[in-house]
Every structure is written in structure tokens, then in C-alpha cells.
Design a protein around this motif. Structure first.
Motif, PDB file in Angstrom:
ATOM      1  N   LYS A  39      81.845  16.592  99.094  1.00  0.00           N
ATOM      2  CA  LYS A  39      81.932  17.799  98.281  1.00  0.00           C
ATOM      3  C   LYS A  39      83.277  18.458  98.532  1.00  0.00           C
ATOM      4  CE  LYS A  39      77.018  18.595  98.260  1.00  0.00           C
ATOM      5  NZ  LYS A  39      75.924  19.495  98.526  1.00  0.00           N
ATOM      6  N   VAL A  40      83.799  19.115  97.526  1.00  0.00           N
ATOM      7  CA  VAL A  40      85.078  19.812  97.625  1.00  0.00           C
ATOM      8  C   VAL A  40      84.819  21.306  97.447  1.00  0.00           C
ATOM      9  CG1 VAL A  40      87.358  20.101  96.583  1.00  0.00           C
ATOM     10  CG2 VAL A  40      86.324  17.821  96.705  1.00  0.00           C
ATOM     11  N   TYR A  41      85.379  22.111  98.337  1.00  0.00           N
ATOM     12  CA  TYR A  41      85.242  23.558  98.262  1.00  0.00           C
ATOM     13  C   TYR A  41      86.630  24.175  98.098  1.00  0.00           C
ATOM     14  CZ  TYR A  41      80.587  22.761 100.159  1.00  0.00           C
ATOM     15  OH  TYR A  41      79.305  22.334 100.353  1.00  0.00           O
ATOM     16  N   VAL A  42      86.755  25.099  97.166  1.00  0.00           N
ATOM     17  CA  VAL A  42      88.004  25.830  96.952  1.00  0.00           C
ATOM     18  C   VAL A  42      87.665  27.312  97.020  1.00  0.00           C
ATOM     19  CG1 VAL A  42      89.860  26.358  95.333  1.00  0.00           C
ATOM     20  CG2 VAL A  42      88.956  24.030  95.465  1.00  0.00           C
ATOM     21  N   MET A  43      88.420  28.065  97.806  1.00  0.00           N
ATOM     22  CA  MET A  43      88.203  29.505  97.869  1.00  0.00           C
ATOM     23  C   MET A  43      89.305  30.192  97.070  1.00  0.00           C
ATOM     24  SD  MET A  43      87.700  32.038 101.111  1.00  0.00           S
ATOM     25  CE  MET A  43      86.018  31.514 101.415  1.00  0.00           C
ATOM     26  N   LEU A  44      88.893  30.941  96.057  1.00  0.00           N
ATOM     27  CA  LEU A  44      89.829  31.687  95.219  1.00  0.00           C
ATOM     28  C   LEU A  44      89.700  33.165  95.536  1.00  0.00           C
ATOM     29  CD1 LEU A  44      89.130  30.087  91.732  1.00  0.00           C
ATOM     30  CD2 LEU A  44      90.988  29.565  93.273  1.00  0.00           C
ATOM     31  N   GLY A  45      90.718  33.926  95.214  1.00  0.00           N
ATOM     32  CA  GLY A  45      90.613  35.356  95.451  1.00  0.00           C
ATOM     33  C   GLY A  45      91.778  36.123  94.875  1.00  0.00           C
ATOM     34  N   ASP A  46      92.139  37.161  95.553  1.00  0.00           N
ATOM     35  CA  ASP A  46      93.220  38.068  95.199  1.00  0.00           C
ATOM     36  C   ASP A  46      92.823  39.043  94.101  1.00  0.00           C
ATOM     37  OD1 ASP A  46      95.640  39.256  95.669  1.00  0.00           O
ATOM     38  OD2 ASP A  46      96.722  38.037  94.251  1.00  0.00           O
ATOM     39  N   GLY A  47      91.761  39.770  94.363  1.00  0.00           N
ATOM     40  CA  GLY A  47      91.443  40.911  93.526  1.00  0.00           C
ATOM     41  C   GLY A  47      90.390  40.725  92.479  1.00  0.00           C
ATOM     42  N   ASP A  48      89.676  39.633  92.482  1.00  0.00           N
ATOM     43  CA  ASP A  48      88.699  39.459  91.415  1.00  0.00           C
ATOM     44  C   ASP A  48      87.374  40.147  91.704  1.00  0.00           C
ATOM     45  OD1 ASP A  48      90.582  38.047  90.111  1.00  0.00           O
ATOM     46  OD2 ASP A  48      89.761  36.103  90.621  1.00  0.00           O
ATOM     47  N   CYS A  49      86.823  39.950  92.875  1.00  0.00           N
ATOM     48  CA  CYS A  49      85.464  40.430  93.102  1.00  0.00           C
ATOM     49  C   CYS A  49      85.362  41.546  94.129  1.00  0.00           C
ATOM     50  CB  CYS A  49      84.577  39.255  93.470  1.00  0.00           C
ATOM     51  SG  CYS A  49      84.494  38.104  92.095  1.00  0.00           S
ATOM     52  N   ASN A  50      86.484  42.168  94.456  1.00  0.00           N
ATOM     53  CA  ASN A  50      86.452  43.405  95.220  1.00  0.00           C
ATOM     54  C   ASN A  50      87.069  44.518  94.376  1.00  0.00           C
ATOM     55  OD1 ASN A  50      89.261  43.236  95.448  1.00  0.00           O
ATOM     56  ND2 ASN A  50      89.202  42.477  97.539  1.00  0.00           N
ATOM     57  N   ASN A  51      87.370  44.195  93.146  1.00  0.00           N
ATOM     58  CA  ASN A  51      87.889  45.132  92.141  1.00  0.00           C
ATOM     59  C   ASN A  51      89.263  45.704  92.458  1.00  0.00           C
ATOM     60  OD1 ASN A  51      85.585  44.888  90.432  1.00  0.00           O
ATOM     61  ND2 ASN A  51      84.472  46.108  91.935  1.00  0.00           N
ATOM     62  N   ILE A  52      89.966  45.082  93.405  1.00  0.00           N
ATOM     63  CA  ILE A  52      91.318  45.509  93.756  1.00  0.00           C
ATOM     64  C   ILE A  52      92.212  44.282  93.791  1.00  0.00           C
ATOM     65  CG2 ILE A  52      92.778  46.497  95.574  1.00  0.00           C
ATOM     66  CD1 ILE A  52      90.404  48.210  96.423  1.00  0.00           C
ATOM     67  N   GLN A  53      93.413  44.388  93.255  1.00  0.00           N
ATOM     68  CA  GLN A  53      94.373  43.317  93.382  1.00  0.00           C
ATOM     69  C   GLN A  53      95.708  43.893  93.830  1.00  0.00           C
ATOM     70  OE1 GLN A  53      94.648  43.009  88.685  1.00  0.00           O
ATOM     71  NE2 GLN A  53      95.652  41.354  89.663  1.00  0.00           N
ATOM     72  N   LYS A  54      96.364  43.184  94.646  1.00  0.00           N
ATOM     73  CA  LYS A  54      97.648  43.546  95.222  1.00  0.00           C
ATOM     74  C   LYS A  54      97.840  45.047  95.438  1.00  0.00           C
ATOM     75  CE  LYS A  54     101.639  40.819  95.563  1.00  0.00           C
ATOM     76  NZ  LYS A  54     102.512  39.873  94.960  1.00  0.00           N
ATOM     77  N   MET A  55      98.312  45.781  94.456  1.00  0.00           N
ATOM     78  CA  MET A  55      98.641  47.189  94.685  1.00  0.00           C
ATOM     79  C   MET A  55      97.884  48.171  93.788  1.00  0.00           C
ATOM     80  SD  MET A  55     100.578  46.628  97.157  1.00  0.00           S
ATOM     81  CE  MET A  55     101.401  48.132  97.597  1.00  0.00           C
ATOM     82  N   ASP A  56      96.840  47.717  93.108  1.00  0.00           N
ATOM     83  CA  ASP A  56      96.100  48.638  92.242  1.00  0.00           C
ATOM     84  C   ASP A  56      94.710  48.083  91.962  1.00  0.00           C
ATOM     85  OD1 ASP A  56      95.611  50.918  90.745  1.00  0.00           O
ATOM     86  OD2 ASP A  56      97.417  50.700  89.532  1.00  0.00           O
ATOM     87  N   PHE A  57      93.923  48.856  91.236  1.00  0.00           N
ATOM     88  CA  PHE A  57      92.576  48.448  90.867  1.00  0.00           C
ATOM     89  C   PHE A  57      92.630  47.493  89.674  1.00  0.00           C
ATOM     90  CE2 PHE A  57      92.115  52.390  93.145  1.00  0.00           C
ATOM     91  CZ  PHE A  57      91.048  52.116  93.988  1.00  0.00           C
ATOM     92  N   VAL A  58      91.760  46.495  89.652  1.00  0.00           N
ATOM     93  CA  VAL A  58      91.727  45.491  88.589  1.00  0.00           C
ATOM     94  C   VAL A  58      91.557  46.150  87.225  1.00  0.00           C
ATOM     95  CG1 VAL A  58      90.411  43.533  87.662  1.00  0.00           C
ATOM     96  CG2 VAL A  58      90.903  43.657  90.109  1.00  0.00           C
ATOM     97  N   GLU A  59      90.693  47.157  87.144  1.00  0.00           N
ATOM     98  CA  GLU A  59      90.437  47.800  85.841  1.00  0.00           C
ATOM     99  C   GLU A  59      91.696  48.399  85.219  1.00  0.00           C
ATOM    100  OE1 GLU A  59      88.943  52.232  87.286  1.00  0.00           O
ATOM    101  OE2 GLU A  59      87.460  50.699  86.846  1.00  0.00           O
TER     102      GLU A  59
END
Length: 184
Positions: A74-94
Motif C-alpha cells: 500500500k502507498v500512503y501520501v500525506m497532503l496538507g498546507d491549509g486544507d483541513c485546519n482552515n488556515i494556509q501559510k499566512m491567512d485563513f483559507v476562506e
């Protein structure tokens, strides 16, 4: 939790992956485990993917190759950077892309989508290891709160690259139950 960090650190050292010297170099100019690890700098990083999404395409390529070889791996990939905590880099995703429904978006591409609490490691593990009989690739959305457990950090996009000063470090230590000895 300090005890679980120490346990993880000891397990990594025991496995021969990360030495005490490497841990102590974290986020310094000479660190091998900086913000975005690079495969040329360490033996345990198989691919340099950073926050640009390269990991997903690499994981898909590896999965396709394994499938062609009839491998049960099986292959597992972890993605991120602001998708499911509603924050990305320097601001809110919305504020940058609105409020997308990630589960519906991934389902529209044919993925089997599950959601879990990303702060509950047992629930996360159970979700990842659950049987996938759908015949489709599976995506687990691990909903989290950025900076969880530290009042001045929770849901605060300013902490994406920021290091604490003395005053802030005192708050971190108190709220996370970390001793001065554990920081050394």
C-alpha cells in the motif's frame, strides 16, 4: 504531550533514523530536518516534495508501478498546507479560495473519502487501517486545529513560520506541560 514526544524520539533513534544531534539542529541553518526535508540531505526522506503537491503524483506513480507488479503493498501520501485546519501559510483559507467542501471535491474525482479527527491518533490510525473494498483510491481527511493546545497559537495563521520569543515560550511550556529540561 512531552512524554509521547520523548517516546517517539527514542523510537526514531532506536530505528537508526534520527540522532540526537539531528534533533538538536532542528530549524537551524545546518539542519537536515528543516521545514521541508530534502532527499539529498537525509537517508530517510525518499522524495523531496515540499508544499507544492509533488507527493501525490509521486505516490500515484509508485502505486501504479506496484499494481503493475501485482504487489499487495500500500502507498500512503500525506497532503496538507491549509486544507483541513482552515488556515494556509499566512491567512485563513476562506479569504483566499472560499470555503470548499473538500470531501465532495475529492469524491467528484472518484475517490473513496473518509473523515476523522486529526488530533485523535487512535481514530486516525483506525481510519487509515480500515478495509477499503471500494476499488477506488482512498482519501482520509484529518480535520485539525492549527496550533491546538496553545492558546496564543490556536487558529492563528501568524504562527506558520514564526518561532516563539521568551514570553511566548513561557506560555507554550505552561500550556503543553513541558519542562525546561525537556527543552534542552
Amino acid at each position: 504531550e512531552g512524554a509521547s514526544y520523548d517516546k517517539m524520539k527514542k523510537e526514531m533513534e532506536k530505528a537508526g533514523l534520527i540522532s540526537e544531534a539531528i534533533y538538536k539542529s532542528y530549524l537551524t541553518g545546518d539542519s537536515l530536518i528543516g521545514g521541508e526535508p530534502c532527499m539529498r540531505d537525509s537517508q530517510w526522506v525518499e522524495a523531496t516534495t515540499g508544499s507544492l503537491g509533488h507527493g501525490l503524483s509521486m505516490g500515484l506513480g509508485i502505486a501504479m508501478a506496484l499494481k503493475m507488479d501485482n504487489s499487495p503493498a500500500k502507498v500512503y501520501v500525506m497532503l496538507g498546507d491549509g486544507d483541513c485546519n482552515n488556515i494556509q501559510k499566512m491567512d485563513f483559507v476562506e479569504k483566499t479560495i472560499g470555503t470548499p467542501n473538500w470531501a465532495d471535491k475529492w469524491k467528484s474525482f472518484g475517490w473513496n473519502v473518509l473523515e476523522t479527527n486529526g488530533h485523535d491518533m487512535e481514530a486516525f490510525k483506525d481510519t487509515i487501517l480500515s478495509e477499503n473494498n471500494s476499488g477506488r483510491p482512498r482519501l482520509v481527511i484529518a480535520n485539525t486545529i492549527k496550533g491546538k493546545g496553545v492558546s496564543i497559537m490556536e487558529n492563528n495563521p501568524n504562527w506558520h513560520f514564526k518561532l516563539p520569543g521568551r514570553k511566548e515560550l513561557k506560555v507554550f511550556k505552561e500550556e503543553l506541560g513541558i519542562t525546561d529540561e525537556e527543552l534542552v
